[in-house]
Design a protein around this motif. Structure first.
Motif, PDB file in Angstrom:
ATOM      1  N   ASP A 608       0.821  -1.208   0.000  1.00 13.86           N
ATOM      2  CA  ASP A 608       0.000   0.000   0.000  1.00 13.86           C
ATOM      3  C   ASP A 608       0.859   1.264   0.000  1.00 13.86           C
ATOM      4  N   ALA A 609       1.801   1.355   0.940  1.00 19.53           N
ATOM      5  CA  ALA A 609       2.567   2.589   1.127  1.00 19.53           C
ATOM      6  C   ALA A 609       3.622   2.786   0.048  1.00 19.53           C
ATOM      7  N   VAL A 610       4.285   1.706  -0.356  1.00 22.64           N
ATOM      8  CA  VAL A 610       5.397   1.823  -1.304  1.00 22.64           C
ATOM      9  C   VAL A 610       4.916   1.778  -2.748  1.00 22.64           C
ATOM     10  N   HIS A 611       3.890   0.947  -3.027  1.00 22.19           N
ATOM     11  CA  HIS A 611       3.473   0.728  -4.413  1.00 22.19           C
ATOM     12  C   HIS A 611       2.030   1.153  -4.709  1.00 22.19           C
ATOM     13  N   SER A 612       1.297   1.647  -3.700  1.00 19.30           N
ATOM     14  CA  SER A 612      -0.121   2.012  -3.886  1.00 19.30           C
ATOM     15  C   SER A 612      -0.879   0.870  -4.555  1.00 19.30           C
ATOM     16  N   HIS A 613      -0.659  -0.324  -4.057  1.00 16.75           N
ATOM     17  CA  HIS A 613      -1.188  -1.535  -4.679  1.00 16.75           C
ATOM     18  C   HIS A 613      -2.098  -2.277  -3.708  1.00 16.75           C
ATOM     19  N   LEU A 614      -3.188  -2.802  -4.244  1.00 17.25           N
ATOM     20  CA  LEU A 614      -4.069  -3.679  -3.474  1.00 17.25           C
ATOM     21  C   LEU A 614      -4.530  -4.797  -4.393  1.00 17.25           C
ATOM     22  N   GLY A 615      -4.072  -6.007  -4.081  1.00 23.43           N
ATOM     23  CA  GLY A 615      -4.450  -7.166  -4.886  1.00 23.43           C
ATOM     24  C   GLY A 615      -3.790  -8.406  -4.332  1.00 23.43           C
ATOM     25  N   GLY A 616      -4.154  -9.564  -4.885  1.00 20.55           N
ATOM     26  CA  GLY A 616      -3.602 -10.832  -4.440  1.00 20.55           C
ATOM     27  C   GLY A 616      -4.462 -11.475  -3.368  1.00 20.55           C
ATOM     28  N   MET A 617      -3.877 -12.434  -2.673  1.00 17.43           N
ATOM     29  CA  MET A 617      -4.541 -13.103  -1.552  1.00 17.43           C
ATOM     30  C   MET A 617      -3.848 -12.690  -0.262  1.00 17.43           C
ATOM     31  N   PRO A 618      -4.624 -12.472   0.806  1.00 17.33           N
ATOM     32  CA  PRO A 618      -3.996 -12.062   2.064  1.00 17.33           C
ATOM     33  C   PRO A 618      -3.167 -13.203   2.657  1.00 17.33           C
ATOM     34  N   PRO A 619      -2.358 -12.913   3.663  1.00 21.34           N
ATOM     35  CA  PRO A 619      -1.622 -13.981   4.342  1.00 21.34           C
ATOM     36  C   PRO A 619      -2.574 -15.064   4.841  1.00 21.34           C
TER      37      PRO A 619
END
Length: 752
Positions: A608-619
């Motif tokens: 979120d902070a470094v790449h402004s990214h939200l996707g994939g599967m959570p841990p």
């Protein structure tokens, strides 16, 4: 003209504003079927608000029943009260019990931030008081839009000021919570409030109107026109078209009145003269009378003319629906009424007999000598509509899950890693929250043992034995968007870990389930999956659900918020002297990482902070590992082996190192194990903790971990050098880190 029961029989075809009050056509038809006639204006007002989503849980009730399979046993003993009561009550040993609950006040806090947040605190405090307990602490999980958004700068200061203003005036320590910023909450902040209280087993009180002839007494503040909302539509548009404009929809709080109400109520409890009690929250008198009567062994008669008003222009519908704050309703034996009124007078608390328990199963309410309500109270309070709303797995979620953060570019050098760490700790979600939390009094009453920014808040219960409790609230909405089942379990796991890291044994939860529109099948799927995740997780962890709250319709311009099921975990510690604080304490202590670190970056703060990214599967949650880690942390704290313990969650190892170092200004020197440095620093794999301890305790602690099957990685040691050093990668001065960490919220508020 007052719309009486007699008039309702005589004018069956009179038009009524049921749609404006939020009722569906079939719901209005059902009310007429129940009554055998059209409702009076007062009855329509009562049904409309008591059958609302907020009061009736009509879209969630079917799914909330799943929590029942968890039973009523905690690791410390039975639940003394659970779901269905005003708050859950947990036996914590030694004849002591604790009651705690979390609720939402989201929409009012958007409309009027100060009063919305303040009355959210006041309402949850009265829920705890009504169980027979002295309120002893509060917590507030908050969610806002982006820190730099104009609406955030409008609502945040007011909400924080409302929480601090009300709680500080009550003399209740605010010992924890969370603050999170995300675009999903722009225009729809979440203000969740938790309160905890303490009582002896024999002090437990329930909301039941029992005993034929017993008197019903309203006490506290006078009734005004605030917080009425929908009922004013009915009163002004239908029965008095030329009447006053629509009343304010947000309640107005008076914490000094509430403080008097608390002390007065506790003295009434001590006098042994209350047979049933209910606080006034949503729906005001309508709720208190119908719920008390339906849970009791008879009916109830109430005369609205006896209600003390601070606004004489109120219609009977408005009196019934007013949500004026700082009010309670008690059921009292006739011979105890004078004593009751005398105690209230001592505390300068208004008190009036407004009714009595009667034979039968009807709730009668009169106004100016005429009957305006004649209902079966169960049909108002408990037998409202129950919907099985359509749910469907979202079509967009597969593409979202395929967009993995694990595939994002990673730092190629130590200098890049250092800059990513600074970017992380300087992001609003990982930055210092003290601009907010310093407005809260966390030490009033003298029993606060740990408070923000510690892993959990901790309060001493028994001065002689040191018996105490710990509380943590947690949720990561990014995880919940990616997979609501796993996201709910990760919230549960994090709250469990936070409590255990402080040295307390997790025993039970309360939850505040914040979601978008239940009429959206995607949202209902998220809601159901979250509940299933909590049920399965609580079953494995042995932590039953004691109660909570559902908040639907959290959306802005038709866009739903991310699913946000906030989990509040209660823990018990035999002696608060055994607690483990989060900050590094002594130079030379060994620094250890507990648990298994995997390449799990999707939904992370790094993404979120470094790449402004939200996707994939959570841990992937690992509840067995979570329990094992908890046993180690609790036992190690009890044996005095640890100097510090800090959970790993948002921001992974990097954030935990920073917070542990900055807490007491001590540096750390470490060597990362072989493998990907980004994974070691920023992964958010659960069931992990960072601990420090002296060399003399190392062998005993390593043996404890081995026996529990908890992996141990020795990273390095605490230093007095004032730097965070990762050998072979970077060295950062703590003051440089602190400058980035402290700036975001402080600077945004200073510029506002």
């Amino acid at each position: 003209m007052v719309d009486t029961v007699e008039n309702a029989w005589a004018t069956p075809d009179a038009e009524q504003p049921w749609a404006e009050l939020g009722l569906k056509a079939d719901e209005y038809a059902r009310i007429k079927e129940i009554l055998g006639r059209r409702p009076t204006g007062c009855e329509l007002a009562m049904y409309s608000v008591m059958w609302s989503e907020h009061c009736s849980y009509k879209s969630s009730k079917k799914h909330l029943s799943r929590f029942g399979v968890l039973g009523d046993q905690t690791p410390r003993g039975p639940l003394l009260a659970g779901i269905g009561e005003q708050a859950g009550v947990v036996d914590i040993g030694g004849d002591w019990a604790v009651t705690f609950k979390i609720e939402s006040h989201n929409h009012p806090s958007y409309v009027e931030p100060y009063q919305g947040a303040a009355t959210g605190v006041g309402g949850i405090v009265r829920d705890i008081l009504a169980m027979g307990a002295r309120p002893i602490g509060v917590m507030d999980p908050l969610r806002f839009g982006p820190l730099d958004a104009p609406d955030t700068l409008r609502v945040l200061p007011g909400i924080v000021s409302g929480i601090s203003g009300y709680g500080n005036c009550l003399g209740l320590p605010n010992i924890g919570g969370e603050v999170l910023f995300d675009a999903t909450y722009a225009g729809n902040p979440l203000v969740n409030a938790l309160c905890v209280g303490v009582l002896k087993h024999d002090d437990l009180k329930l909301a039941k109107a029992t005993g034929l002839g017993n008197k019903v007494i309203m006490y506290g503040a006078a009734t005004g026109g605030d917080g009425i909302g929908g009922a004013s539509i009915l009163a002004s548009e239908t029965f008095d078209a030329d009447g006053p404009a629509k009343r304010p929809s947000v309640q107005v709080g008076d914490p000094f009145m509430e403080k008097l109400l608390i002390e007065c109520t506790l003295e009434l409890f001590a006098a042994g003269i209350i047979t049933g009690i209910q606080d006034f929250g949503a729906a005001g008198i309508s709720c208190a009378t119908s719920e008390l009567a339906s849970a009791g062994d008879g009916g109830m008669h109430v005369d609205l003319d006896t209600v003390v008003l601070r606004d004489p222009t109120l219609s009977p519908e408005e009196i019934l629906m007013s949500e004026s704050q700082e009010r309670m309703m008690a059921v009292v034996r006739p011979e105890d009424v004078d004593t009751f009124l005398g105690i209230c007078a001592k505390w300068d608390v208004l008190a009036t007999v407004v009714g009595e328990v009667i034979e039968g199963d009807r709730l009668f309410i009169d106004y100016h000598g005429e009957r305006v309500v004649d209902v079966d109270p169960r049909t108002v309070a408990h037998d409202g509509p129950v919907y099985d709303r359509p749910s469907a797995r979202p079509t967009w979620i597969d593409a979202l899950n395929a967009d993995r953060a694990e595939d994002l570019p990673r730092a190629a050098s130590g200098a890049e890693l250092a800059e990513e760490l600074l970017t992380l700790v300087g992001s609003p979600n990982q930055a210092d929250k003290s601009w907010i939390t310093d407005q809260y009094d966390r030490y009033v009453r003298g029993n606060s043992v740990l408070a923000q920014p510690e892993n959990s808040g901790m309060l001493r219960i028994d001065e002689e034995t040191g018996l105490g409790i710990a509380l943590a609230t947690d949720n990561n909405p990014r995880f919940c968007l990616l997979n609501p089942y796993l996201g709910a379990q990760l919230a549960l796991s994090e709250s469990y870990r936070n409590v255990a890291a402080s040295g307390a044994e997790p025993v039970a939860i309360t939850d505040c389930l914040n979601f978008g529109s239940p009429e959206d099948p995607d949202v209902m799927w998220q809601f159901i999956e979250s509940i299933m995740g909590l049920v399965d997780g609580c079953r494995e962890l042995g932590t039953p659900v004691t109660g909570g709250n559902v908040s639907f319709y959290n959306q802005t311009d038709g866009v739903n918020i991310h699913p946000t099921p906030v989990v509040g975990m209660l823990g018990v510690i035999d002696d608060v002297a055994d607690r483990a604080p989060m900050g590094f304490a002594y130079p030379g202590d060994a620094v250890l990482l507990l648990g298994e670190t995997r390449d799990e970056l999707s939904g992370s703060s790094w993404a979120d902070a470094v790449h402004s990214h939200l996707g994939g599967m959570p841990p992937m949650p690992n509840l067995a590992a979570e329990k094992a880690l908890g046993r180690v942390l609790i036992e190690a704290s009890k044996r005095g082996l640890l100097s510090s313990a800090h959970d790993l969650s948002d921001g992974g190892l990097a954030q935990s190192l920073v917070e542990s170092s900055l807490r007491n200004g001590l540096g750390v020197s470490l060597t990362l194990p072989a493998g990907d440095t980004t994974t070691w620093l920023f992964s958010e794999s659960p069931a992990r903790a960072l601990v420090s301890l002296s060399g003399e305790h190392y062998a005993a602690f390593a043996e404890l971990c081995a026996g529990a099957g908890v992996p141990v990685t020795r990273l390095g040691e605490v230093t007095g050098e004032g730097v965070l050093e990762v050998h072979g990668q970077f060295t950062l001065p703590l003051e440089q880190i602190r400058a980035r960490w402290e700036a975001p919220i402080r600077d945004a508020m200073a510029a506002h």
